[in-house]
Design a protein around this motif. Structure first.
Motif, PDB file in Angstrom:
ATOM      1  N   VAL A   1       0.844  -1.204   0.000  1.00 11.97           N
ATOM      2  CA  VAL A   1       0.000   0.000   0.000  1.00 11.97           C
ATOM      3  C   VAL A   1       0.874   1.247   0.000  1.00 11.97           C
ATOM      4  O   VAL A   1       0.653   2.197  -0.750  1.00 11.97           O
ATOM      5  CB  VAL A   1      -0.934  -0.002   1.231  1.00 11.97           C
ATOM      6  N   ARG A   2       1.920   1.174   0.822  1.00 13.13           N
ATOM      7  CA  ARG A   2       2.793   2.338   0.943  1.00 13.13           C
ATOM      8  C   ARG A   2       3.512   2.627  -0.372  1.00 13.13           C
ATOM      9  O   ARG A   2       3.556   3.765  -0.832  1.00 13.13           O
ATOM     10  CB  ARG A   2       3.805   2.111   2.064  1.00 13.13           C
TER      11      ARG A   2
ATOM     12  N   LEU B   1       1.182   4.157  -2.889  1.00 14.54           N
ATOM     13  CA  LEU B   1       0.914   5.559  -2.548  1.00 14.54           C
ATOM     14  C   LEU B   1       2.055   6.461  -2.992  1.00 14.54           C
ATOM     15  O   LEU B   1       1.845   7.490  -3.634  1.00 14.54           O
ATOM     16  CB  LEU B   1       0.735   5.693  -1.029  1.00 14.54           C
ATOM     17  N   VAL B   2       3.281   6.031  -2.669  1.00 14.25           N
ATOM     18  CA  VAL B   2       4.452   6.845  -3.001  1.00 14.25           C
ATOM     19  C   VAL B   2       4.587   6.987  -4.508  1.00 14.25           C
ATOM     20  O   VAL B   2       4.760   8.089  -5.039  1.00 14.25           O
ATOM     21  CB  VAL B   2       5.730   6.244  -2.378  1.00 14.25           C
TER      22      VAL B   2
ATOM     23  N   GLY C   1       2.316   6.674  -6.775  1.00 11.35           N
ATOM     24  CA  GLY C   1       1.211   7.496  -7.255  1.00 11.35           C
ATOM     25  C   GLY C   1       1.495   8.977  -7.081  1.00 11.35           C
ATOM     26  O   GLY C   1       1.328   9.764  -8.015  1.00 11.35           O
ATOM     27  N   CYS C   2       1.962   9.333  -5.872  1.00  8.67           N
ATOM     28  CA  CYS C   2       2.219  10.752  -5.583  1.00  8.67           C
ATOM     29  C   CYS C   2       3.328  11.302  -6.449  1.00  8.67           C
ATOM     30  O   CYS C   2       3.212  12.393  -7.019  1.00  8.67           O
ATOM     31  CB  CYS C   2       2.592  10.940  -4.113  1.00  8.67           C
TER      32      CYS C   2
END
Lengths: 290, 363
Positions: free
Chosen positions: A24-25, A28-29, A31-32
């Motif tokens: 998940v992390r 997220l990273v 994606g950002c």
């Protein structure tokens, strides 16, 4: 025995949870980073590439053009006046908002943010309304031979209007945070109000003030909507750097437009570095527990 | 060097609310005067008005012969120590101490000498180059004290100076401040809500409550001879017993306490008895009979929680040697010494006995 079995069971569950969290992390990273890169970095790279496509020589050629020089000169003048005015009045307004309790304080607090909410084009129109041919103040200034609208004064006015909130919004939380104690201490030690301001208050808010000034500078340099409306688009007279880009593209002088855009982008990057430095210092200063 | 502070009819109103209501007292030259009261009693406001940080609604303030009332803060020449230190965070320790000398345009040489002298006095010479956030709370407060003393103020005002420190540091710093004051002898006014601090440090205590002065006196007088029910309840722990005055005694159902000769016959009265004035009688017979509910040890003292015959709860602090064998569940006789009786204030409508905030006796 059952305790041992349970202990064996725990790591696999934990391992799974850990792996899930890692996944998940990473998503997220990634994606950002992708979002920021595509939205913010790509246009910048595009400008640099396009501007330098005809060769590096185009930069010098463009920057020696008189209308380009004048455009940067005008942007500089407007920015300097805006920064000085918003800094001085921003300090006063922020101080009053934090230190004084008066009727209408909440209204004033909200009013400060008006330029954030208002479209710059509206601001420009309002300025035309006030200073234009049938404007409220037109007669007064026309009688004295002072040209406001379609001239530099109106361009400065709208830029100041748009830049009002930045310094104030940076200063208010810092002033609230540092409180009155240090200023009170300074007064009891024999310092006058001025000494207290310059020796105690100002050093405590200097980085926040720097941040506000950098934001104001960036905004003043980049402003086009309001300035365009009140400038009257007089070539070589009321043309700022951003307006130059706007008209140059209209007139298919794409190369010149991109070079000016490149210079503006370079200024932005310098300001960005300054902003980051100021923000860090300001937060460090605020971290003190005295 | 030292000058008395005289406060006359000082009043401060915020709208309809009187934070300070007609306060008068004198802080004698060279002595420590404590302004003692619960939070919201107006004691800090009095201090801030003396410093000029608040403007009084009415009243006058003098430092010796000189009237301060209308003077600006910077011209008053008072040293002020804040609860949260208020050190200049962007200055080093020595720059902080030097500040008051610098704004007075003293020469660099005399500034340096004075800073060295003060840092030595507060035992922080090795910390001259540090910034406030590199110091502990106790060290910061010592810097604040050095800074306040640097311009040689005639009076020193301390607003809850130990309030933000933990118990151990507070004790140490209190003793240290006491010694420092003996050495310097500067007129000091100390605001505190901690009665122990006031009793230990002050030569004179001004007890404040709801913006008014309740009593002014030496610590021993305040403690032994409280002038009002508030002082009796606030300074030191006390058992609070409600009864009625008859023939110079406060009657509480099953027993009566002496010391009410000054009260009118028949009025509702409150008697305050300190926990250490409640003694276990050696044999049958005493002021009152009680059941021992709980015995706890406080080091050299035992704390007894007792239920009197009339149902009131009282707390007794008794040396272990004077328990006469009293155990939980025993029915014993008590001597209640030095009761202080007052006409019952209308506000204290709660029935039965209560006990004021717990006081742990220092060993």
């Amino acid at each position: 025995m059952s305790a041992v079995a349970a202990r064996d069971a725990v790591p696999t569950d934990l391992e799974r949870a850990r792996r899930r969290r890692r996944l998940v992390r990473s998503l997220l990273v990634i994606g950002c980073v992708g979002y920021v890169a595509v939205l913010l970095l790509l246009p910048l790279i595009g400008i640099i590439r396009t501007a330098l496509e005809p060769g590096v020589g185009i930069v010098r050629e463009t920057l020696t053009l008189p209308e380009v020089r004048h455009a940067f000169y005008l942007t500089g003048i407007i920015t300097v006046i805006t920064v000085v005015v918003t800094t001085v009045f921003g300090l006063i307004v922020a101080w009053v908002l934090v230190r004084q309790r008066f009727h209408g304080r909440a209204v004033m607090n909200a009013l400060v943010d008006l330029p954030f909410a208002l479209s710059p084009v509206t601001v420009g129109l309002a300025c035309v309304l006030l200073f234009g041919a049938n404007g409220w103040f037109n007669e007064f200034f026309a009688a004295r031979g002072i040209q406001i609208i379609f001239a530099v004064p109106a361009m400065v006015l709208v830029t100041i209007f748009i830049c009002v909130p930045f310094t104030i919004r940076e200063l208010v939380p810092v002033l609230e945070e540092i409180g009155l104690d240090e200023e009170d201490a300074s007064r009891t030690l024999g310092a006058s109000l001025w000494q207290t301001f310059f020796k105690v208050t100002l050093p405590n808010i200097r980085w926040a003030l720097g941040y506000g000034v950098a934001l104001t500078t960036a905004r003043a340099i980049g402003e086009i909507g309001a300035v365009l409306i009140v400038s009257g688009l007089i070539k070589g007279k009321t043309e700022t750097a951003t307006i130059f880009i706007f008209t140059a593209i209209e007139e298919r002088q794409t190369a010149e437009a991109f070079v000016v855009a490149l210079v503006l982008a370079a200024i932005s990057i310098v300001l960005l570095v300054l902003l980051e430095a100021f923000r860090r210092r300001s937060e460090k200063g605020r971290g003190h527990t005295t | 060097m030292s000058t008395p502070i005289v406060v006359q009819d000082l009043t401060k109103r915020f709208g309809d609310f009187a934070a300070v209501d007609d306060v008068s007292f004198t802080a004698p030259a060279g002595a420590v005067t404590a302004l003692l009261g619960p939070s919201g009693s107006g004691k800090s406001t009095v201090l801030r008005m003396i410093a000029g940080l608040e403007i009084p609604t009415a009243g006058r303030i003098f430092m010796g012969e000189e009237e301060l009332t209308a003077k600006s803060v910077q011209d008053r020449g008072v040293g002020f120590v804040f609860q949260h230190y208020a050190l200049f965070r962007h200055m080093t320790v020595s720059q902080n101490v030097e500040f008051g000398l610098r704004v007075r345009k003293e020469s660099a040489a005399s500034r340096r000498a004075r800073v060295d002298e003060l840092l030595e006095l507060v035992q922080l010479s090795n910390f001259a180059g540090r910034y406030p956030d590199q110091l502990s709370g106790g060290q910061r407060q010592r810097v604040a004290l050095a800074r306040a003393l640097a311009p040689r103020p005639e009076v020193l005002l301390l607003d809850e100076p130990f309030g933000a420190l933990d118990a151990k540091v507070r004790q140490d710093l209190r003793r240290w401040l006491d010694e420092l004051h003996r050495e310097l002898g500067v007129t000091s006014l100390l605001v505190t809500h901690d009665q122990e601090e006031a009793l230990e440090l002050a030569n004179q205590v001004v007890v404040m409550h709801e913006g008014r002065v309740e009593q002014v006196g030496a610590p021993a007088v305040i403690y032994d001879d409280p002038a009002t029910p508030f002082v009796a309840g606030f300074v030191g722990a006390a058992n609070v017993l409600h009864g009625q005055v008859r023939e110079g005694h406060v009657h509480l159902g099953a027993f009566r306490l002496p010391g009410a000769d000054h009260l009118d016959e028949g009025v509702a009265a409150t008697a305050f008895v300190r926990p250490h004035d409640v003694r276990v009688a050696a044999d049958q017979g005493g002021d009152a009979r009680a059941v021992v509910e709980r015995v706890a040890t406080l080091g050299w003292l035992a704390r007894l929680t007792l239920t009197l015959d009339g149902g009131e709860t009282v707390v007794a602090h008794v040396p272990h040697g004077e328990l006469h064998g009293a155990k939980e569940g025993d029915l014993i006789w008590l001597d209640l010494r030095n009761p202080k009786a007052f006409v019952r204030p209308e506000t204290a409508a709660d029935e039965g006995a209560t006990i004021a905030p717990e006081e742990v006796p220092a060993s």
